[in-house]
Design an enzyme around this catalytic site. Structure first.
Site, PDB file in Angstrom:
ATOM      1  N   GLN A  22      -4.977  -1.626   9.668  1.00 25.27           N
ATOM      2  CA  GLN A  22      -4.902  -3.161   9.175  1.00 25.27           C
ATOM      3  C   GLN A  22      -5.044  -4.140   9.895  1.00 25.27           C
ATOM      4  O   GLN A  22      -4.916  -4.103  11.222  1.00 25.27           O
ATOM      5  CB  GLN A  22      -3.174  -3.144   8.934  1.00 25.27           C
ATOM      6  CG  GLN A  22      -2.788  -4.282   8.438  1.00 25.27           C
ATOM      7  CD  GLN A  22      -3.239  -4.637   6.695  1.00 25.27           C
ATOM      8  OE1 GLN A  22      -3.236  -3.451   5.870  1.00 25.27           O
ATOM      9  NE2 GLN A  22      -3.809  -5.505   6.387  1.00 25.27           N
ATOM     10  N   LYS A  37       0.786  -1.274  -0.010  1.00 29.51           N
ATOM     11  CA  LYS A  37       0.154  -0.073  -0.152  1.00 29.51           C
ATOM     12  C   LYS A  37       0.963   1.211   0.105  1.00 29.51           C
ATOM     13  O   LYS A  37       0.517   2.338  -0.634  1.00 29.51           O
ATOM     14  CB  LYS A  37      -0.857  -0.109   1.116  1.00 29.51           C
ATOM     15  CG  LYS A  37      -2.142  -1.097   1.119  1.00 29.51           C
ATOM     16  CD  LYS A  37      -2.759  -1.252   2.491  1.00 29.51           C
ATOM     17  CE  LYS A  37      -3.768  -2.587   2.391  1.00 29.51           C
ATOM     18  NZ  LYS A  37      -4.394  -2.707   3.599  1.00 29.51           N
ATOM     19  N   ASP A  68     -11.368   2.331   4.221  1.00 27.04           N
ATOM     20  CA  ASP A  68     -11.701   0.982   3.880  1.00 27.04           C
ATOM     21  C   ASP A  68     -13.085   0.852   3.813  1.00 27.04           C
ATOM     22  O   ASP A  68     -13.480  -0.168   3.417  1.00 27.04           O
ATOM     23  CB  ASP A  68     -11.315   0.059   5.087  1.00 27.04           C
ATOM     24  CG  ASP A  68     -10.324  -0.846   4.856  1.00 27.04           C
ATOM     25  OD1 ASP A  68     -10.060  -1.131   3.384  1.00 27.04           O
ATOM     26  OD2 ASP A  68      -9.918  -1.721   5.325  1.00 27.04           O
TER      27      ASP A  68
END
Length: 298
Positions: free
Chosen positions: A97, A53, A120
């Site tokens: 995460q 990422k 997200d």
């Protein structure tokens, strides 16, 4: 001929478009978009995902505010960190995460993120916006699937779709996005009876269950569109490891009209939609870019 839905190629195209926009917009705003990724602990898979990422952010021109923390970091510290990132004007997207260590309540942390910085797309406010058909940040993997279908000219309206998996990360938002695109949607899961009969009636099958080679030729009708979200690491006879999906690709691809490979299908699109969400949040938060909000993914 079976159409291969190449997520790697599409992700490269979309990232190039985002790069051009960020390059043009940064001088207007006075700063680039910013993404903060919080990783707790030393999970090797998570570390690899975070590096991927960060590299993608560098390519597009997004500033990274990585937070790699020890596995024993207290819950209260993480909640305070997210509050600071919520208030940080340089940060447009925040991602926690997953998975996190067992002592951490990830639901509480996800709910602490400002919904307008929820890169997200997992905050209840954004999921509620999806349910209501309102604009908002969408879950990255399902959004990536929808872009992959759209870019390959696949008309979803009126089709019968089966989503295998009911997680909040993929299955449920995937079903809602397909429904929003006017498909007729069935959600299947581990307790679904006679799954193969259900999937054989589907025009579109999306599998997100994390079981290698679970879907075989017996599960798919001729001409179906097959989207494989699963990423499973299996050991080969030579003692090495390789990635495979939920779908038995060799058996299913001759039957399907279109199929995603693993790797190279949905995975690259997930990371790209994370970048998209960060840039979209940037646009929404910057008055100078109000007229640009509808140009992403166009």
């Amino acid at each position: 001929m079976t159409q291969i839905l190449d997520g790697k190629a599409l992700a490269k195209t979309i990232q190039a478009q985002l790069t051009a926009k960020v390059h043009d917009w940064t001088p207007q705003v006075g700063r680039p978009p910013g993404l903060a990724v919080i990783m707790v602990g030393d999970n090797p898979a998570s570390a690899a995902y975070v590096r991927n990422k960060e590299r993608a952010c560098d390519r597009v021109g997004i500033a990274s505010f990585g937070q790699k923390l020890p596995g024993d970091t207290p819950q209260a510290y993480l909640e305070g960190l997210i509050a600071e990132l919520n208030a940080d004007e340089r940060v447009d997207g925040i991602l926690l995460q997953l998975p996190v260590p067992q002592h951490i309540n990830d639901v509480t942390l996800l709910n602490t993120i400002d919904p307008n910085k929820d890169a997200d797309g997992l905050h209840p406010v954004n999921l509620g916006r999806l349910v209501r058909g309102e604009p908002g940040l969408r879950s990255c993997t399902p959004l990536g699937v929808m872009q992959l279908l759209h870019a390959n000219g696949i008309d979803i309206a009126g089709k019968q779709a089966v989503v295998i998996g009911r997680s909040i990360l993929v299955g449920k938002p995937m079903a809602l996005m397909l429904l929003e695109a006017n498909a007729t949607v069935t959600v299947a899961h581990s307790r679904t009876h006679n799954l193969s009969a259900l999937t054989r009636s589907a025009d579109i099958v999306v599998s997100a269950i994390g079981r290698s080679h679970f879907l075989t030729a017996d599960h798919i009708q001729a001409g179906a569109i097959v989207v494989d979200v699963g990423i499973n690491r299996i050991e080969t006879s030579a003692g090495q490891y390789r990635l495979v999906g939920d779908v038995d690709y060799e058996a299913v691809s001759p039957i399907a009209s279109a199929i995603t490979p693993v790797p190279g299908g949905v995975g690259p699109m997930t990371v790209t939609m994370l970048l998209h969400n960060t840039v979209l949040s940037y646009c929404q938060r910057m008055p100078a870019l109000a007229h640009e909000r509808g140009t992403l993914l166009s």
